[in-house]
Design an enzyme around this catalytic site. Structure first.
Site, PDB file in Angstrom:
ATOM      1  N   LYS A  76       0.855  -1.186   0.000  1.00  0.00           N
ATOM      2  CA  LYS A  76       0.000   0.000   0.000  1.00  0.00           C
ATOM      3  C   LYS A  76       0.892   1.236   0.000  1.00  0.00           C
ATOM      4  O   LYS A  76       1.685   1.440   0.913  1.00  0.00           O
ATOM      5  CB  LYS A  76      -0.909   0.012   1.227  1.00  0.00           C
ATOM      6  CG  LYS A  76      -1.720   1.288   1.332  1.00  0.00           C
ATOM      7  CD  LYS A  76      -2.493   1.404   2.635  1.00  0.00           C
ATOM      8  CE  LYS A  76      -2.872   2.858   2.865  1.00  0.00           C
ATOM      9  NZ  LYS A  76      -3.595   3.063   4.114  1.00  0.00           N
TER      10      LYS A  76
ATOM     11  N   GLY B 208      -8.165   8.837   9.957  1.00  0.00           N
ATOM     12  CA  GLY B 208      -8.431   8.901  11.400  1.00  0.00           C
ATOM     13  C   GLY B 208      -9.490   9.896  11.820  1.00  0.00           C
ATOM     14  O   GLY B 208      -9.725  10.098  13.002  1.00  0.00           O
TER      15      GLY B 208
ATOM     16  N   ALA C 131      -9.456   5.306   4.492  1.00  0.00           N
ATOM     17  CA  ALA C 131      -9.371   6.492   5.351  1.00  0.00           C
ATOM     18  C   ALA C 131     -10.691   7.232   5.516  1.00  0.00           C
ATOM     19  O   ALA C 131     -11.414   7.464   4.554  1.00  0.00           O
ATOM     20  CB  ALA C 131      -8.324   7.479   4.833  1.00  0.00           C
ATOM     21  N   GLY C 132     -10.972   7.552   6.757  1.00  0.00           N
ATOM     22  CA  GLY C 132     -12.093   8.426   7.090  1.00  0.00           C
ATOM     23  C   GLY C 132     -13.400   7.741   7.434  1.00  0.00           C
ATOM     24  O   GLY C 132     -14.338   8.388   7.902  1.00  0.00           O
TER      25      GLY C 132
ATOM     26  N   ASN D  85      -9.243   1.136   9.837  1.00  0.00           N
ATOM     27  CA  ASN D  85      -8.386   0.964  11.004  1.00  0.00           C
ATOM     28  C   ASN D  85      -8.982   1.665  12.227  1.00  0.00           C
ATOM     29  O   ASN D  85      -9.540   1.018  13.108  1.00  0.00           O
ATOM     30  CB  ASN D  85      -6.965   1.463  10.727  1.00  0.00           C
ATOM     31  CG  ASN D  85      -5.980   1.031  11.809  1.00  0.00           C
ATOM     32  OD1 ASN D  85      -6.359   0.557  12.879  1.00  0.00           O
ATOM     33  ND2 ASN D  85      -4.721   1.172  11.555  1.00  0.00           N
TER      34      ASN D  85
END
Lengths: 257, 67
Positions: A100, A161, A187-188, A209
Site C-alpha cells: 500500500k 483517522g 481512510a475516514g 483501522n
C-alpha cells in the site's frame, strides 16, 4: 455470495474488508479484532526494531503472515524516496510484492501528495510491485493511477483517522464508474454504516483501522464491519429500487373493505 | 572494538562481527526483519558473510501495527 471474491492483481481475497493493525491497546486486542473482522489482508507499517528491549513482543508473534496477508504501507513517508525505501525493505523482509503506497503531503490533513504518489507508483510498478494506492478522490488522478499500472485505487472518504465518513459521494461514484481496477475506500470511515454506503455505491472493498481500533469495543465493532461490508455488497449486487417522489402503497387496493 | 550506528544509536561491537552476530546479540529472528547497511538493502543470505566496520550505519526494521 461465496463466489463473490475481491481480486486485486492476481491475489484473491475472500473478504472485501481490509483492516489496519494500528492504534489497538495491545497485540492481543489487535489479533482478536482482526479475527472477528474476517479480513484476510491487513495493513502493517515498517519501523526500526527496538534494540533496547530484546524481549518486547512483535506483531508477527500475534498475526502469522502465513495465515493472513500482510500489506506493508508507507505511512509517515512524505516523499517518493522515503516511500520507495520503506517498500523495498518490506519486500526484503518476506517477499511482499503487494503493497500500500501512501505518500503524505501535509501533517495536518494527511492528504496524499499526488505528484510524489504518481512518481512512486511508476517506479514501484517497474520494479514488479503490485501497488494499492492511497489517493485523493479526484477522478482524473485516479484514472491516471490506473493507467500507470496501479493494482487498486484507494481514494480517501475523508482525512485519515477523522471518522467523518464519505464526504464526496459524487467524486467517489465517478471513480467507481471509470475504474477497471478495484476501488477500495481508504481512510475516514467512522462507523459501520459508512462502510455499507461505500459498498452499496459499488466500491470493491473498504480499508478500516481507526473506526475499529478506536471503538469502545473494538472486537464487536470488527464484527459489525464484517456484516456492514457484506450487507452493502449484497445490496449493491441486488440493485436497489427506484426512488419515487410520491408514495406507492405496499398493500394492494383491490379487495379493500 | 568498532563503533557502529545501529538504528540511530551508537553501539560498540567486537572485531570480526558479522550482521548475523549482531542479530544474535539483539535476539532478532531474520525471518521477521530486514537490514539496510549504509543505505543499501542487505540480502538475507549475506548476513553471515558481511562483517561490520567502524562508522557503518545499519538499520534493522520490522513490521509494526499500522493503517
Amino acid at each position: 455470495m461465496k463466489n463473490d471474491k475481491l481480486k486485486i492483481a492476481n491475489t484473491i481475497l475472500k473478504s472485501r474488508l481490509i483492516v489496519g493493525t494500528g492504534k489497538y491497546k495491545n497485540f492481543k486486542e489487535t489479533a482478536a479484532a482482526i479475527k472477528a473482522s474476517g479480513a484476510d489482508m491487513v495493513t502493517v507499517a515498517v519501523r526500526r526494531v527496538n534494540i533496547l528491549d530484546k524481549k518486547k513482543p512483535v506483531l508477527m508473534d500475534y498475526l502469522d503472515p502465513k495465515k493472513i496477508k500482510y500489506l506493508p504501507n508507507t505511512a509517515g513517508c512524505f516523499n517518493s524516496e522515503e516511500a520507495l525505501r520503506t517498500l523495498r525493505l518490506a519486500r526484503e523482509m518476506g517477499g511482499w510484492k503487494m503493497v500500500k503506497l501512501e505518500v503524505l503531503g501535509d501533517k495536518k490533513t494527511l492528504f496524499p501528495n499526488m505528484i510524489e504518489t504518481l512518481k512512486s507508483t511508476k517506479t514501484l510498478v517497474k520494479e514488479g510491485f503490485k501497488v494499492l494506492v492511497y489517493c485523493t478522490d479526484d477522478p482524473l488522478l485516479a484514472k491516471k493511477l490506473e493507467d500507470i499500472g496501479a493494482s487498486a485505487i484507494m481514494p480517501l472518504a475523508s482525512p485519515i483517522g477523522s471518522g467523518l465518513g464519505i464526504q464526496n459521494k459524487i467524486n467517489l461514484s465517478l471513480i467507481i464508474k471509470k475504474s477497471k481496477v478495484p476501488v477500495i475506500v481508504d481512510a475516514g470511515i467512522g462507523t459501520a454504516s459508512d462502510a455499507t454506503i461505500a459498498m452499496e455505491m459499488g466500491c470493491d472493498g473498504v480499508l478500516i483501522n481507526s473506526a475499529i481500533a478506536k471503538a469502545k469495543n473494538p472486537i464487536l465493532m470488527a464484527k459489525s464491519f464484517k456484516n456492514a461490508v457484506l450487507s452493502g455488497r449484497q445490496s449493491f449486487l441486488a440493485g436497489r429500487m427506484k426512488k419515487n417522489y410520491f408514495a406507492t402503497p405496499s398493500s394492494p387496493i383491490k379487495g379493500l373493505i | 572494538m568498532a563503533k557502529i550506528q545501529l538504528n540511530g544509536k551508537k553501539v560498540s561491537i567486537k572485531q570480526k562481527f558479522s550482521v548475523f552476530d549482531l542479530l544474535k546479540k539483539y535476539n532478532l529472528d531474520r525471518k521477521k526483519i530486514a537490514v539496510e547497511l549504509n543505505g543499501t538493502i542487505l540480502n538475507k543470505h549475506k548476513y553471515e558473510k558481511t562483517f561490520l566496520k567502524s562508522n557503518d550505519k545499519i538499520e534493522i526494521v520490522h513490521f509494526i501495527g499500522g493503517g
